[in-house]
Design a protein around this motif. Structure first.
Motif, PDB file in Angstrom:
ATOM      1  N   GLU A 397       0.845  -1.183   0.000  1.00  0.00           N
ATOM      2  CA  GLU A 397       0.000   0.000   0.000  1.00  0.00           C
ATOM      3  C   GLU A 397       0.889   1.244   0.000  1.00  0.00           C
ATOM      4  O   GLU A 397       1.886   1.314   0.726  1.00  0.00           O
ATOM      5  CB  GLU A 397      -0.914   0.030   1.232  1.00  0.00           C
ATOM      6  N   GLY A 398       0.532   2.216  -0.792  1.00  0.00           N
ATOM      7  CA  GLY A 398       1.267   3.473  -0.813  1.00  0.00           C
ATOM      8  C   GLY A 398       2.724   3.291  -1.170  1.00  0.00           C
ATOM      9  O   GLY A 398       3.066   2.615  -2.148  1.00  0.00           O
ATOM     10  N   ASN A 399       3.618   3.858  -0.358  1.00  0.00           N
ATOM     11  CA  ASN A 399       5.056   3.819  -0.623  1.00  0.00           C
ATOM     12  C   ASN A 399       5.775   2.691   0.102  1.00  0.00           C
ATOM     13  O   ASN A 399       7.001   2.705   0.219  1.00  0.00           O
ATOM     14  CB  ASN A 399       5.684   5.162  -0.226  1.00  0.00           C
ATOM     15  N   GLU A 400       5.035   1.730   0.607  1.00  0.00           N
ATOM     16  CA  GLU A 400       5.668   0.603   1.303  1.00  0.00           C
ATOM     17  C   GLU A 400       6.606  -0.138   0.354  1.00  0.00           C
ATOM     18  O   GLU A 400       6.312  -0.299  -0.834  1.00  0.00           O
ATOM     19  CB  GLU A 400       4.609  -0.360   1.836  1.00  0.00           C
ATOM     20  N   THR A 401       7.733  -0.603   0.881  1.00  0.00           N
ATOM     21  CA  THR A 401       8.722  -1.320   0.062  1.00  0.00           C
ATOM     22  C   THR A 401       8.924  -2.761   0.492  1.00  0.00           C
ATOM     23  O   THR A 401       9.397  -3.577  -0.300  1.00  0.00           O
ATOM     24  CB  THR A 401      10.077  -0.599   0.089  1.00  0.00           C
ATOM     25  N   TYR A 402       8.591  -3.086   1.744  1.00  0.00           N
ATOM     26  CA  TYR A 402       8.789  -4.463   2.205  1.00  0.00           C
ATOM     27  C   TYR A 402       7.958  -4.702   3.457  1.00  0.00           C
ATOM     28  O   TYR A 402       7.410  -3.783   4.065  1.00  0.00           O
ATOM     29  CB  TYR A 402      10.265  -4.727   2.515  1.00  0.00           C
ATOM     30  N   GLU A 403       7.894  -5.975   3.858  1.00  0.00           N
ATOM     31  CA  GLU A 403       7.292  -6.346   5.135  1.00  0.00           C
ATOM     32  C   GLU A 403       8.025  -7.558   5.682  1.00  0.00           C
ATOM     33  O   GLU A 403       8.386  -8.467   4.920  1.00  0.00           O
ATOM     34  CB  GLU A 403       5.798  -6.647   4.993  1.00  0.00           C
ATOM     35  N   ASP A 404       8.246  -7.590   6.989  1.00  0.00           N
ATOM     36  CA  ASP A 404       8.873  -8.724   7.650  1.00  0.00           C
ATOM     37  C   ASP A 404       7.803  -9.585   8.304  1.00  0.00           C
ATOM     38  O   ASP A 404       6.930  -9.080   9.026  1.00  0.00           O
ATOM     39  CB  ASP A 404       9.865  -8.264   8.719  1.00  0.00           C
ATOM     40  N   LEU A 405       7.870 -10.879   8.043  1.00  0.00           N
ATOM     41  CA  LEU A 405       6.965 -11.847   8.652  1.00  0.00           C
ATOM     42  C   LEU A 405       7.781 -12.779   9.542  1.00  0.00           C
ATOM     43  O   LEU A 405       8.922 -13.133   9.209  1.00  0.00           O
ATOM     44  CB  LEU A 405       6.241 -12.664   7.583  1.00  0.00           C
ATOM     45  N   TYR A 406       7.213 -13.218  10.648  1.00  0.00           N
ATOM     46  CA  TYR A 406       7.900 -14.142  11.552  1.00  0.00           C
ATOM     47  C   TYR A 406       7.070 -15.413  11.648  1.00  0.00           C
ATOM     48  O   TYR A 406       5.921 -15.397  12.115  1.00  0.00           O
ATOM     49  CB  TYR A 406       8.090 -13.493  12.918  1.00  0.00           C
ATOM     50  N   MET A 407       7.665 -16.516  11.186  1.00  0.00           N
ATOM     51  CA  MET A 407       6.950 -17.788  11.127  1.00  0.00           C
ATOM     52  C   MET A 407       7.898 -18.908  11.545  1.00  0.00           C
ATOM     53  O   MET A 407       8.955 -19.092  10.928  1.00  0.00           O
ATOM     54  CB  MET A 407       6.410 -18.040   9.717  1.00  0.00           C
ATOM     55  N   GLY A 408       7.544 -19.630  12.602  1.00  0.00           N
ATOM     56  CA  GLY A 408       8.411 -20.687  13.092  1.00  0.00           C
ATOM     57  C   GLY A 408       9.764 -20.135  13.497  1.00  0.00           C
ATOM     58  O   GLY A 408       9.855 -19.149  14.252  1.00  0.00           O
ATOM     59  N   ASP A 409      10.832 -20.737  12.976  1.00  0.00           N
ATOM     60  CA  ASP A 409      12.197 -20.287  13.279  1.00  0.00           C
ATOM     61  C   ASP A 409      12.699 -19.230  12.308  1.00  0.00           C
ATOM     62  O   ASP A 409      13.882 -18.881  12.337  1.00  0.00           O
ATOM     63  CB  ASP A 409      13.164 -21.484  13.247  1.00  0.00           C
ATOM     64  N   TYR A 410      11.818 -18.709  11.468  1.00  0.00           N
ATOM     65  CA  TYR A 410      12.265 -17.856  10.376  1.00  0.00           C
ATOM     66  C   TYR A 410      11.723 -16.431  10.477  1.00  0.00           C
ATOM     67  O   TYR A 410      10.577 -16.203  10.898  1.00  0.00           O
ATOM     68  CB  TYR A 410      11.824 -18.435   9.033  1.00  0.00           C
TER      69      TYR A 410
END
Length: 534
Positions: A397-410
């Protein structure tokens, strides 16, 4: 007659709420027709094959009170039957929208015998004492007449719809009045009386979870537990809004309860949402289930299962977060036809439904069709992982460039590619070191959250699901993944320089991710990623 176990119902699946149809969880990959598209059998009939060709499984269709009960006590089932028959013929399920006392804060769908009798069915009054066209929610006669018609509709659906085509109902549409309060004497007198005990009980029992809009208003009285609307919430616009909301919600709860007495289908309401944070009630329809007053609706309307937002504003992620609550699953009956919104709603918020409005307008949208087709392919995985915490989603959305997700050990870093094109996706962790990723225009990196450990991509497969089974179309490595340093979620590519309807798939071409003079059309793709750590 149906056994109760066969009637569609809502149930918990982990932390998610799912709709169960014919004994199986059901994902509503849907669209809503324009308001007048089902006003005649001739106009609606050719639309249903188009909807099926668009890869929908559900359609939202309106039923107008004025056509269903053209004369008081005389019911015409022609259009209802045609909706059910056409949907069944095209293997579609239906949510019926009961356009009755109100639609978009107005009353244009009420029958002429209601509109003409302004003494029996009185209208909302302005501060100046003028009666406007909107039916008053404080009119007992209107409420009873509406409920009688809706009850007859539910009775007929139960008798006629033997194949469970209708799976959800919406009594009224985007209700509310475009003023701070109804200035009818009956309304003003009620406003001076005590806040109903049912609302005060709800507020006390849910004090720590209340929306801040309600909580802040209540705090003005130092959280008094009895008194008039002004004594509890102050002499404020909020007090008038809560009072008005209570009246609309109890009215619609009465209609819904009456209908459910004949046929107990799940019920939802939708909201013309607040457009700007500083908008006062009445700028938007005052009394509808906007996020500010969801708690008032919860207290007043126990026969309404879901409060739903109609979303045309750009801050989609913020809005769905407000509506997705432990006591309110996300169900989107109206939106713009932006496919990333569907993927985000299902993947990030365990949505029951996504449904763009005016869906027939997108019948020639190739990307839309293909994106909905992919949702059909992977819906069994979405349903399986809803409520587990092992499914997340991203949406640029808008000027967003990335997102961090946390899943399990990653930690999974998702970079949005091609800033001027849609970037979105769903990430499902299917095993400790296995991920299913669905979307387009993304680069995905994997990092270990364990100390002194590095995460690596081992293998990447591009593919599809056929009858629920995974089919690999190719294994990606080398240049396609920069030697397994990242997953490049480009999506499925189709030739667009000629006859897009010919659908020349390019997934298997050796140059599919290499420069080419051939113009391509990109739609969402499906990838399986195997990781390891050392």
């Amino acid at each position: 007659m149906f056994a109760q176990s066969k009637v569609p119902y809502l149930t918990k699946h982990g932390r998610a709420t799912q709709l169960v149809v014919n004994g199986q969880p059901y994902l509503m990959i849907a669209g809503e027709l324009h308001n007048s598209s089902a006003s005649t059998t001739e106009y609606m009939k050719p639309l249903f094959p188009k909807l099926k060709a668009m890869n929908l499984n559900t359609v939202f269709v309106s039923v107008a009170w004025e056509q269903f009960e053209p004369k008081e006590g005389v019911f015409d089932y022609t259009l209802v039957n045609a909706i059910i028959d056409n949907a069944k013929e095209n293997h579609l399920k239906v949510c019926l929208l009961w356009f009755a006392s109100w639609k978009n804060g107005e009353s244009s769908y009420a029958p002429m015998w209601v509109k003409k009798d302004t003494k029996r069915f009185f209208r909302v009054k302005t501060k100046e004492g003028k009666a406007i066209e909107t039916l008053s929610p404080f009119c007992e006669a209107t409420k009873i007449a509406d409920a009688k018609a809706f009850t007859q509709l539910m009775k007929h659906i139960k008798e006629y719809d033997t194949d469970q085509t209708v799976i959800l109902m919406q009594p009224e549409n985007e209700v509310g009045m475009f003023q701070d309060i109804d200035y009818n004497k009956v309304a003003l007198d009620l406003f001076e009386k005590e806040v109903p005990k049912a609302l005060m009980t709800y507020l006390k029992e849910n004090k720590k979870q209340l929306d801040t809009y309600v909580s802040n208003a209540w705090s003005k009285s130092n959280f008094k537990t009895s008194g008039t609307w002004k004594e509890i919430f102050g002499d404020t616009p909020e007090a008038k809004a809560f009072f008005t909301t209570w009246q609309y919600a109890t009215y619609i709860n009465f209609v819904a309860k009456s209908g459910r007495g004949q046929y107990n289908l799940p019920m939802m309401v939708n909201a013309w949402i607040v457009q700007k944070p500083d908008d006062l009630p009445g700028v938007y329809p005052n009394g509808g289930p906007v996020s500010r007053v969801m708690d008032i609706w919860k207290a007043a309307a126990p026969n309404i299962d879901v409060q739903s937002p109609d979303i045309y504003l750009p801050n989609f992620k913020e809005i769905v977060a407000r509506y997705h609550r432990d006591d309110n699953p996300l169900l989107i009956p109206e939106s713009t036809a932006q496919m990333g919104r569907a993927y985000y709603a299902f993947g990030a918020h365990d949505a029951i439904c996504f449904s763009p409005f005016g869906i027939e307008d997108a019948s020639d949208d190739f990307v839309f069709k293909k994106a909905y087709g992919v949702l059909n392919e992977i819906q069994h995985y979405i349903l399986k992982y809803q409520g587990t915490g092992n499914m997340k989603a991203v949406l640029k959305e808008g000027n967003e460039t990335y997102e961090d997700l946390y899943m399990g050990d990653y930690k999974i870093k998702v970079m949005y590619e091609k800033p001027n094109e849609p970037s979105f996706g769903i990430v499902i962790q299917t095993d400790a070191n296995e991920f299913l990723i669905i979307g387009m225009n993304l680069s995905v990196y994997f990092y270990s959250e364990k100390r002194d450990t590095t995460a690596y991509i081992g293998q990447v497969f591009e593919g599809r699901f056929e009858n629920g089974a995974w089919v690999t179309t190719r294994m990606l490595n080398g240049d396609e993944t920069f030697h397994n340093s990242r997953l490049r979620v480009f999506g499925r590519l189709f030739e667009s320089s000629k006859g897009i309807d010919q659908i020349n798939k390019k997934e298997g071409d050796p140059d599919a991710y290499s420069p080419s003079k051939m113009q391509k059309t990109i739609t969402p793709g499906i990838y399986k990623v195997i990781t390891y750590e050392r």
